[in-house]
Design a protein around this motif. Sequence first.
Motif, PDB file in Angstrom:
ATOM      1  N   LYS A  53       0.830  -1.199   0.000  1.00  0.00           N
ATOM      2  CA  LYS A  53       0.000   0.000   0.000  1.00  0.00           C
ATOM      3  C   LYS A  53       0.870   1.256   0.000  1.00  0.00           C
ATOM      4  O   LYS A  53       0.569   2.222  -0.689  1.00  0.00           O
ATOM      5  N   LEU A  54       1.956   1.238   0.771  1.00  0.00           N
ATOM      6  CA  LEU A  54       2.856   2.389   0.795  1.00  0.00           C
ATOM      7  C   LEU A  54       3.500   2.619  -0.561  1.00  0.00           C
ATOM      8  O   LEU A  54       3.595   3.750  -1.039  1.00  0.00           O
ATOM      9  N   ILE A  55       3.938   1.546  -1.187  1.00  0.00           N
ATOM     10  CA  ILE A  55       4.593   1.655  -2.486  1.00  0.00           C
ATOM     11  C   ILE A  55       3.615   2.147  -3.540  1.00  0.00           C
ATOM     12  O   ILE A  55       3.924   3.034  -4.328  1.00  0.00           O
ATOM     13  N   ASN A  56       2.408   1.577  -3.565  1.00  0.00           N
ATOM     14  CA  ASN A  56       1.420   1.972  -4.572  1.00  0.00           C
ATOM     15  C   ASN A  56       0.939   3.396  -4.373  1.00  0.00           C
ATOM     16  O   ASN A  56       0.680   4.109  -5.340  1.00  0.00           O
ATOM     17  N   ASN A  57       0.797   3.837  -3.132  1.00  0.00           N
ATOM     18  CA  ASN A  57       0.348   5.202  -2.883  1.00  0.00           C
ATOM     19  C   ASN A  57       1.424   6.213  -3.184  1.00  0.00           C
ATOM     20  O   ASN A  57       1.138   7.379  -3.400  1.00  0.00           O
ATOM     21  N   GLY A  58       2.667   5.789  -3.217  1.00  0.00           N
ATOM     22  CA  GLY A  58       3.757   6.692  -3.527  1.00  0.00           C
ATOM     23  C   GLY A  58       3.896   6.943  -5.016  1.00  0.00           C
ATOM     24  O   GLY A  58       4.652   7.803  -5.434  1.00  0.00           O
ATOM     25  N   GLY A  59       3.163   6.214  -5.845  1.00  0.00           N
ATOM     26  CA  GLY A  59       3.253   6.354  -7.295  1.00  0.00           C
ATOM     27  C   GLY A  59       2.512   7.575  -7.795  1.00  0.00           C
ATOM     28  O   GLY A  59       2.015   8.408  -7.048  1.00  0.00           O
ATOM     29  N   SER A  60       2.401   7.665  -9.109  1.00  0.00           N
ATOM     30  CA  SER A  60       1.773   8.834  -9.724  1.00  0.00           C
ATOM     31  C   SER A  60       0.256   8.684  -9.818  1.00  0.00           C
ATOM     32  O   SER A  60      -0.401   9.559 -10.347  1.00  0.00           O
ATOM     33  N   ASN A  61      -0.297   7.605  -9.341  1.00  0.00           N
ATOM     34  CA  ASN A  61      -1.736   7.350  -9.473  1.00  0.00           C
ATOM     35  C   ASN A  61      -2.467   7.815  -8.216  1.00  0.00           C
ATOM     36  O   ASN A  61      -3.165   7.061  -7.577  1.00  0.00           O
ATOM     37  N   ASN A  62      -2.316   9.088  -7.870  1.00  0.00           N
ATOM     38  CA  ASN A  62      -2.980   9.629  -6.687  1.00  0.00           C
ATOM     39  C   ASN A  62      -4.177  10.492  -7.065  1.00  0.00           C
ATOM     40  O   ASN A  62      -4.486  11.459  -6.390  1.00  0.00           O
ATOM     41  N   LYS A  63      -4.822  10.162  -8.161  1.00  0.00           N
ATOM     42  CA  LYS A  63      -5.973  10.929  -8.608  1.00  0.00           C
ATOM     43  C   LYS A  63      -7.184  10.598  -7.745  1.00  0.00           C
ATOM     44  O   LYS A  63      -7.340   9.479  -7.277  1.00  0.00           O
ATOM     45  N   LYS A  64      -8.051  11.593  -7.570  1.00  0.00           N
ATOM     46  CA  LYS A  64      -9.283  11.374  -6.811  1.00  0.00           C
ATOM     47  C   LYS A  64     -10.302  10.674  -7.686  1.00  0.00           C
ATOM     48  O   LYS A  64     -10.405  10.942  -8.883  1.00  0.00           O
ATOM     49  N   MET A  65     -11.045   9.774  -7.059  1.00  0.00           N
ATOM     50  CA  MET A  65     -12.076   9.017  -7.768  1.00  0.00           C
ATOM     51  C   MET A  65     -13.451   9.518  -7.330  1.00  0.00           C
ATOM     52  O   MET A  65     -13.606  10.115  -6.271  1.00  0.00           O
ATOM     53  N   MET A  66     -14.432   9.254  -8.184  1.00  0.00           N
ATOM     54  CA  MET A  66     -15.821   9.578  -7.859  1.00  0.00           C
ATOM     55  C   MET A  66     -16.724   8.508  -8.455  1.00  0.00           C
ATOM     56  O   MET A  66     -16.336   7.792  -9.371  1.00  0.00           O
ATOM     57  N   LYS A  67     -17.935   8.388  -7.910  1.00  0.00           N
ATOM     58  CA  LYS A  67     -18.898   7.442  -8.467  1.00  0.00           C
ATOM     59  C   LYS A  67     -19.306   7.961  -9.837  1.00  0.00           C
ATOM     60  O   LYS A  67     -19.605   9.137 -10.004  1.00  0.00           O
ATOM     61  N   ARG A  78     -12.100  11.881 -11.086  1.00  0.00           N
ATOM     62  CA  ARG A  78     -12.846  13.128 -10.975  1.00  0.00           C
ATOM     63  C   ARG A  78     -12.314  14.191 -11.934  1.00  0.00           C
ATOM     64  O   ARG A  78     -13.095  14.881 -12.601  1.00  0.00           O
ATOM     65  N   ASP A  79     -11.012  14.328 -12.037  1.00  0.00           N
ATOM     66  CA  ASP A  79     -10.469  15.401 -12.887  1.00  0.00           C
ATOM     67  C   ASP A  79     -10.787  15.170 -14.364  1.00  0.00           C
ATOM     68  O   ASP A  79     -11.020  16.123 -15.108  1.00  0.00           O
ATOM     69  N   GLU A  80     -10.845  13.925 -14.807  1.00  0.00           N
ATOM     70  CA  GLU A  80     -11.209  13.644 -16.200  1.00  0.00           C
ATOM     71  C   GLU A  80     -12.667  14.000 -16.469  1.00  0.00           C
ATOM     72  O   GLU A  80     -13.009  14.529 -17.516  1.00  0.00           O
ATOM     73  N   PHE A  81     -13.532  13.700 -15.494  1.00  0.00           N
ATOM     74  CA  PHE A  81     -14.948  14.035 -15.650  1.00  0.00           C
ATOM     75  C   PHE A  81     -15.147  15.540 -15.641  1.00  0.00           C
ATOM     76  O   PHE A  81     -15.853  16.104 -16.485  1.00  0.00           O
ATOM     77  N   GLU A  82     -14.507  16.224 -14.691  1.00  0.00           N
ATOM     78  CA  GLU A  82     -14.705  17.670 -14.564  1.00  0.00           C
ATOM     79  C   GLU A  82     -14.114  18.448 -15.741  1.00  0.00           C
ATOM     80  O   GLU A  82     -14.578  19.542 -16.048  1.00  0.00           O
ATOM     81  N   SER A  83     -13.119  17.880 -16.395  1.00  0.00           N
ATOM     82  CA  SER A  83     -12.526  18.593 -17.529  1.00  0.00           C
ATOM     83  C   SER A  83     -13.477  18.649 -18.724  1.00  0.00           C
ATOM     84  O   SER A  83     -13.448  19.604 -19.497  1.00  0.00           O
ATOM     85  N   ASN A  84     -14.365  17.614 -18.871  1.00  0.00           N
ATOM     86  CA  ASN A  84     -15.285  17.597 -20.003  1.00  0.00           C
ATOM     87  C   ASN A  84     -16.483  16.688 -19.682  1.00  0.00           C
ATOM     88  O   ASN A  84     -16.592  15.588 -20.207  1.00  0.00           O
ATOM     89  N   PRO A  85     -17.411  17.163 -18.841  1.00  0.00           N
ATOM     90  CA  PRO A  85     -18.552  16.325 -18.467  1.00  0.00           C
ATOM     91  C   PRO A  85     -19.463  15.984 -19.643  1.00  0.00           C
ATOM     92  O   PRO A  85     -20.017  14.893 -19.709  1.00  0.00           O
TER      93      PRO A  85
END
Length: 94
Positions: A53-67, A78-85
Amino acid sequence: MGSCESTAKNSEEKKSGENIEQLNMSRLSSEEEVIKKIAIGAGIVLLGWGLCKLINNGGSNNKKMMKAPGRNDSYIYRDEFESNPSEYFRRLRD
């Protein structure tokens, strides 16, 4: 039964009782060893999981998710959705 026979019988019963007690003690110690081994194994697994978990969280995949809107049990970034809903909903209808 004479006194010698009675004493011999009592001596055998004591030895038998001692043997049973020794067996019970050895059984308890072997059960304790098994429990210790299981606890150590579980600890190692949890430690490995935590390190992953520490190794994976240290990577570049720290984007926020949403339903995902309009879908059950699905999540999107979330950022992909908000950029062009509107694009998201257009792809959802296709």
